[in-house]
Design a protein around this motif. Structure first.
Motif, PDB file in Angstrom:
ATOM      1  N   PHE A   1     -80.282  96.785  13.889  1.00  0.00           N
ATOM      2  CA  PHE A   1     -79.256  96.253  14.555  1.00  0.00           C
ATOM      3  C   PHE A   1     -79.449  96.876  16.040  1.00  0.00           C
ATOM      4  CE2 PHE A   1     -75.488  95.861  16.852  1.00  0.00           C
ATOM      5  CZ  PHE A   1     -74.786  94.627  16.503  1.00  0.00           C
ATOM      6  N   VAL A   2     -79.673  98.293  15.898  1.00  0.00           N
ATOM      7  CA  VAL A   2     -79.493  99.255  17.211  1.00  0.00           C
ATOM      8  C   VAL A   2     -80.953  98.767  17.904  1.00  0.00           C
ATOM      9  CG1 VAL A   2     -79.515 101.491  18.231  1.00  0.00           C
ATOM     10  CG2 VAL A   2     -78.050 100.923  16.412  1.00  0.00           C
ATOM     11  N   ARG A   3     -81.861  98.592  17.307  1.00  0.00           N
ATOM     12  CA  ARG A   3     -83.171  98.422  17.727  1.00  0.00           C
ATOM     13  C   ARG A   3     -83.295  97.022  18.617  1.00  0.00           C
ATOM     14  NH1 ARG A   3     -86.174  98.854  13.380  1.00  0.00           N
ATOM     15  NH2 ARG A   3     -85.943 101.378  13.489  1.00  0.00           N
TER      16      ARG A   3
ATOM     17  N   GLY B   1     -82.978  96.146  27.568  1.00  0.00           N
ATOM     18  CA  GLY B   1     -84.203  96.353  28.440  1.00  0.00           C
ATOM     19  C   GLY B   1     -85.017  97.610  28.151  1.00  0.00           C
ATOM     20  N   VAL B   2     -84.975  98.155  27.009  1.00  0.00           N
ATOM     21  CA  VAL B   2     -85.967  99.235  26.433  1.00  0.00           C
ATOM     22  C   VAL B   2     -87.105  98.604  25.849  1.00  0.00           C
ATOM     23  CG1 VAL B   2     -86.129 100.941  24.604  1.00  0.00           C
ATOM     24  CG2 VAL B   2     -83.834 100.626  25.822  1.00  0.00           C
ATOM     25  N   GLU B   3     -88.242  99.193  26.416  1.00  0.00           N
ATOM     26  CA  GLU B   3     -89.413  98.869  25.992  1.00  0.00           C
ATOM     27  C   GLU B   3     -90.152  99.792  25.104  1.00  0.00           C
ATOM     28  OE1 GLU B   3     -91.520  97.841  29.678  1.00  0.00           O
ATOM     29  OE2 GLU B   3     -90.270  96.038  29.788  1.00  0.00           O
TER      30      GLU B   3
ATOM     31  N   TYR C   1     -83.091 106.566  25.843  1.00  0.00           N
ATOM     32  CA  TYR C   1     -84.086 105.410  26.163  1.00  0.00           C
ATOM     33  C   TYR C   1     -83.446 105.190  27.691  1.00  0.00           C
ATOM     34  CZ  TYR C   1     -85.440 105.135  21.605  1.00  0.00           C
ATOM     35  OH  TYR C   1     -85.780 105.285  20.166  1.00  0.00           O
ATOM     36  N   ARG C   2     -84.465 104.560  28.284  1.00  0.00           N
ATOM     37  CA  ARG C   2     -84.080 103.991  29.707  1.00  0.00           C
ATOM     38  C   ARG C   2     -84.398 102.627  29.649  1.00  0.00           C
ATOM     39  NH1 ARG C   2     -81.939 104.917  34.145  1.00  0.00           N
ATOM     40  NH2 ARG C   2     -81.329 106.756  33.848  1.00  0.00           N
ATOM     41  N   GLY C   3     -83.215 101.703  29.473  1.00  0.00           N
ATOM     42  CA  GLY C   3     -83.562 100.329  29.847  1.00  0.00           C
ATOM     43  C   GLY C   3     -82.768  99.865  31.052  1.00  0.00           C
ATOM     44  N   ARG C   4     -82.069  98.895  31.210  1.00  0.00           N
ATOM     45  CA  ARG C   4     -81.360  98.734  32.561  1.00  0.00           C
ATOM     46  C   ARG C   4     -80.207  99.717  32.760  1.00  0.00           C
ATOM     47  NH1 ARG C   4     -82.458  93.650  30.535  1.00  0.00           N
ATOM     48  NH2 ARG C   4     -80.755  93.281  29.343  1.00  0.00           N
ATOM     49  N   VAL C   5     -79.894 100.276  31.578  1.00  0.00           N
ATOM     50  CA  VAL C   5     -78.925 101.306  31.983  1.00  0.00           C
ATOM     51  C   VAL C   5     -79.412 102.511  31.047  1.00  0.00           C
ATOM     52  CG1 VAL C   5     -76.936 100.029  32.414  1.00  0.00           C
ATOM     53  CG2 VAL C   5     -77.568 100.697  29.812  1.00  0.00           C
ATOM     54  N   PRO C   6     -79.076 103.749  30.993  1.00  0.00           N
ATOM     55  CA  PRO C   6     -79.482 104.917  29.995  1.00  0.00           C
ATOM     56  C   PRO C   6     -79.030 104.257  28.820  1.00  0.00           C
ATOM     57  CG  PRO C   6     -78.628 105.811  31.911  1.00  0.00           C
ATOM     58  CD  PRO C   6     -78.264 104.505  31.930  1.00  0.00           C
ATOM     59  N   ALA C   7     -79.814 104.540  27.669  1.00  0.00           N
ATOM     60  CA  ALA C   7     -79.182 104.171  26.412  1.00  0.00           C
ATOM     61  C   ALA C   7     -79.831 104.998  25.439  1.00  0.00           C
ATOM     62  CB  ALA C   7     -79.919 102.917  25.871  1.00  0.00           C
ATOM     63  N   PHE C   8     -78.855 105.339  24.354  1.00  0.00           N
ATOM     64  CA  PHE C   8     -78.980 106.534  23.400  1.00  0.00           C
ATOM     65  C   PHE C   8     -78.661 106.235  22.046  1.00  0.00           C
ATOM     66  CE2 PHE C   8     -77.184 108.177  27.528  1.00  0.00           C
ATOM     67  CZ  PHE C   8     -78.317 108.565  28.039  1.00  0.00           C
ATOM     68  N   HIS C   9     -79.671 106.521  21.156  1.00  0.00           N
ATOM     69  CA  HIS C   9     -79.228 106.250  19.819  1.00  0.00           C
ATOM     70  C   HIS C   9     -79.569 107.432  18.855  1.00  0.00           C
ATOM     71  CE1 HIS C   9     -81.447 103.873  16.116  1.00  0.00           C
ATOM     72  NE2 HIS C   9     -80.127 104.225  15.984  1.00  0.00           N
ATOM     73  N   LEU C  10     -78.234 107.650  18.509  1.00  0.00           N
ATOM     74  CA  LEU C  10     -77.837 108.829  17.316  1.00  0.00           C
ATOM     75  C   LEU C  10     -77.776 108.478  16.047  1.00  0.00           C
ATOM     76  CD1 LEU C  10     -75.044 110.434  19.616  1.00  0.00           C
ATOM     77  CD2 LEU C  10     -77.296 111.589  19.045  1.00  0.00           C
TER      78      LEU C  10
END
Ligand SMILES: Nc1ncnc2c1ncn2[C@@H]1O[C@H](COP(=O)(O)OP(=O)(O)OP(=O)(O)O)[C@@H](O)[C@H]1O
Ligand SMILES: [Mg+2]
Length: 149
Positions: A46-48, A55-57, A71-80
């Protein structure tokens, strides 16, 4: 369930990906999303898809062994993924602080692990609960992010 909650059935991995992308499209910077469900339910899947929508590549591996990924997409994004987190609760906020940048969106698997006051922040909090049905089918309960009272 409140009006901001919904329950959907995913037929397969692709179904979960579509549900996640739609959910992510409604997120805002600062949102904190807690993912609940047993091992193999599909939280990382789901998170992926949510991160892709943001926008994460590039590769998005499960953070089970690293605890966190930025990660950096259109905004900073974090997965814990706190499954393996074994720390005294008071040390946790410092260690995980970089993943809780309030200008970004943070996804947290296994948020029931002891984490001190990690989530005592005035951020909007949403919740995704995934439950195995038969075969590849999953029941997914979505709670849209809401501001704390
Ligand atoms: N409907 C579905 N939705 C999501 N994943 C599915 C579905 N059907 C089958 N799968 C498979 O189930 C597995 C889910 O693994 P995933 O790593 O996303 O689970 P997880 O909930 O993050 O587990 P963990 O608690 O170990 O982190 C994947 O191998 C995926 O291909
Ligand atoms: Mg996972």
């Amino acid at each position: 369930m409140s009006v901001a909650d919904s329950k959907v059935v995913s037929e397969d991995e692709g179904g979960t990906a579509r549900i996640a992308a739609e959910f992510a499209g409604r997120l805002q910077p600062g949102d904190l999303i807690l993912l609940v469900g047993e091992v193999g339910a599909g939280k990382s899947t789901f998170v992926r898809s949510a991160l892709r929508e943001l926008g994460v590549e590039g590769p998005i591996p499960s953070p089970t062994f690293t605890i966190g990924r930025a990660y950096r997409g259109r905004v900073p994004a974090f997965h814990l993924d706190l499954y393996r987190l074994e720390l005294p609760a008071e040390e946790v906020p410092d260690l995980l602080g970089e993943y809780l940048d309030p200008s970004g969106i943070t996804f947290v698997e296994w948020p029931d692990r002891p984490m001190g006051n990690l989530f005592d922040s005035p951020r909007r909090i949403g919740r995704v609960e995934i439950r195995h049905l038969d075969g590849d089918r999953r029941e997914i309960r979505l709670s849209e992010p809401v501001s704390p009272d």
